[in-house]
Design an enzyme around this catalytic site. Structure first.
Site, PDB file in Angstrom:
ATOM      1  N   HIS A 147       0.825  -1.210   0.000  1.00 32.31           N
ATOM      2  CA  HIS A 147       0.000   0.000   0.000  1.00 32.31           C
ATOM      3  C   HIS A 147       0.862   1.263   0.000  1.00 32.31           C
ATOM      4  O   HIS A 147       0.446   2.303  -0.519  1.00 32.31           O
ATOM      5  CB  HIS A 147      -0.915   0.020   1.221  1.00 32.31           C
ATOM      6  CG  HIS A 147      -2.103  -0.884   1.128  1.00 32.31           C
ATOM      7  ND1 HIS A 147      -3.282  -0.502   0.534  1.00 32.31           N
ATOM      8  CD2 HIS A 147      -2.283  -2.156   1.560  1.00 32.31           C
ATOM      9  CE1 HIS A 147      -4.160  -1.496   0.607  1.00 32.31           C
ATOM     10  NE2 HIS A 147      -3.576  -2.514   1.224  1.00 32.31           N
ATOM     11  N   ASP A 205      -7.471  -1.884  -1.142  1.00 32.40           N
ATOM     12  CA  ASP A 205      -8.388  -2.839  -0.504  1.00 32.40           C
ATOM     13  C   ASP A 205      -9.794  -2.374  -0.838  1.00 32.40           C
ATOM     14  O   ASP A 205     -10.143  -1.212  -0.580  1.00 32.40           O
ATOM     15  CB  ASP A 205      -8.202  -2.844   1.016  1.00 32.40           C
ATOM     16  CG  ASP A 205      -6.860  -3.393   1.443  1.00 32.40           C
ATOM     17  OD1 ASP A 205      -6.241  -4.135   0.668  1.00 32.40           O
ATOM     18  OD2 ASP A 205      -6.418  -3.058   2.562  1.00 32.40           O
ATOM     19  N   GLU A 220      -6.009 -12.496   0.935  1.00 31.75           N
ATOM     20  CA  GLU A 220      -7.048 -11.499   1.226  1.00 31.75           C
ATOM     21  C   GLU A 220      -7.896 -11.267  -0.021  1.00 31.75           C
ATOM     22  O   GLU A 220      -7.379 -10.762  -1.027  1.00 31.75           O
ATOM     23  CB  GLU A 220      -6.413 -10.171   1.674  1.00 31.75           C
ATOM     24  CG  GLU A 220      -5.583 -10.290   2.941  1.00 31.75           C
ATOM     25  CD  GLU A 220      -4.856  -8.986   3.297  1.00 31.75           C
ATOM     26  OE1 GLU A 220      -4.883  -8.043   2.466  1.00 31.75           O
ATOM     27  OE2 GLU A 220      -4.268  -8.920   4.381  1.00 31.75           O
ATOM     28  N   HIS A 250      -7.750  -7.470  -1.524  1.00 34.63           N
ATOM     29  CA  HIS A 250      -6.465  -6.804  -1.730  1.00 34.63           C
ATOM     30  C   HIS A 250      -5.960  -7.010  -3.162  1.00 34.63           C
ATOM     31  O   HIS A 250      -5.831  -8.144  -3.621  1.00 34.63           O
ATOM     32  CB  HIS A 250      -5.458  -7.382  -0.723  1.00 34.63           C
ATOM     33  CG  HIS A 250      -4.077  -6.827  -0.811  1.00 34.63           C
ATOM     34  ND1 HIS A 250      -3.532  -6.037   0.172  1.00 34.63           N
ATOM     35  CD2 HIS A 250      -3.108  -6.960  -1.754  1.00 34.63           C
ATOM     36  CE1 HIS A 250      -2.294  -5.714  -0.148  1.00 34.63           C
ATOM     37  NE2 HIS A 250      -2.009  -6.265  -1.319  1.00 34.63           N
TER      38      HIS A 250
END
Length: 251
Positions: free
Chosen positions: A141, A148, A229, A232
């Site tokens: 990130h 996300d 995830e 993500h």
């Protein structure tokens, strides 16, 4: 003197090496997603309290989604596919400064801080968060092209978080979990559980279909998913693959 020159050479080499972050340096090609795709909803959890720490995270000075221009334009292309279906995207987190990553790391080391465990990591021992890969000292990130996000019905409202509401395990049925206008993906956002893995076979056919829709559109737009995830994604051709930035999130 030779030792001084050697020290300067080491400093120069370190400063030119990859995987360093640039303190307080915001490149001109970082944009506010709202200016590129205003229909995308924002539920920026780390500016508010509804996250696995339970408070605002360091470095988040405003509830805005900052991304590289390339990542923002790619998200707009996903949005353009969803809107005719009566759906839209909702972002939970976008660019994340290194100061926020450091805040997560400090929190993870404080084994007495368990405020949000019941909802976000009820089945994981906090002293194993690093070993299990849920917390790290660097985050994609911070490079500005990772996001996300989820899919929500267009025109739906983001529920107001009630901190007094009894916490429910993020792997519980959607009707029992903390309210979220997201389609049902089988877990809540930031759920530290194997059930959050995109290819988990322990979710319902509809939940798998929702994950497949999101992943297919994101991959088509040039993003790559994370295998742990479902929410993500990172732009494949990100412009800063080796730089971890540390300027604050603000307009």
């Amino acid at each position: 003197m030779k030792q001084l020159y050697a020290l300067l050479a080491i400093i120069s080499a370190v400063c030119s090496a990859k995987n360093l972050w640039a303190d307080d340096h915001r490149p001109k090609d970082f944009v506010n997603l709202n200016a590129i795709a205003p229909e995308i909803q924002h539920d920026l959890r780390y500016f508010y309290d509804h996250n696995f720490v339970g408070r605002r995270i360091d470095g988040y000075n405003a509830p805005v989604c900052l991304l590289t221009g390339q990542a923002a334009q790619a998200l707009k292309s996903v949005e353009d596919h969803l809107l005719p279906m009566g759906l839209t995207l909702k972002v939970y987190d976008c660019y994340r400064p290194q100061s926020a990553v450091d805040d997560f790391a400090r929190w993870a080391k404080n084994l007495h801080s368990m405020k949000m465990r019941t909802e976000f990591y009820p089945e994981v021992k906090k002293d194993q968060l690093f070993n299990d890969g849920y917390i790290a000292y660097r985050s994609g990130h911070s490079r500005g092209s990772t996001v996300d996000l989820t899919i929500v019905p267009a025109g739906s409202k983001i529920p107001t978080y009630d901190p007094k509401r009894r916490q429910i395990n993020c792997t519980s049925p959607a009707t029992q979990r903390a309210p979220d206008n997201s389609l049902d993906f089988g877990t809540g956002f930031d759920c530290f559980s194997p059930l959050s893995h995109p290819d988990s076979q322990d979710v319902s056919p509809q939940q798998r279909a929702n994950r497949l829709l999101l992943q297919s559109l994101m991959v088509q737009a040039g993003f790559k998913p994370l295998d742990t995830e479902w929410w993500h994604f990172t732009l494949e051709k990100e412009p800063y693959p080796d730089i971890y930035f540390n300027f604050p999130v603000e307009d």
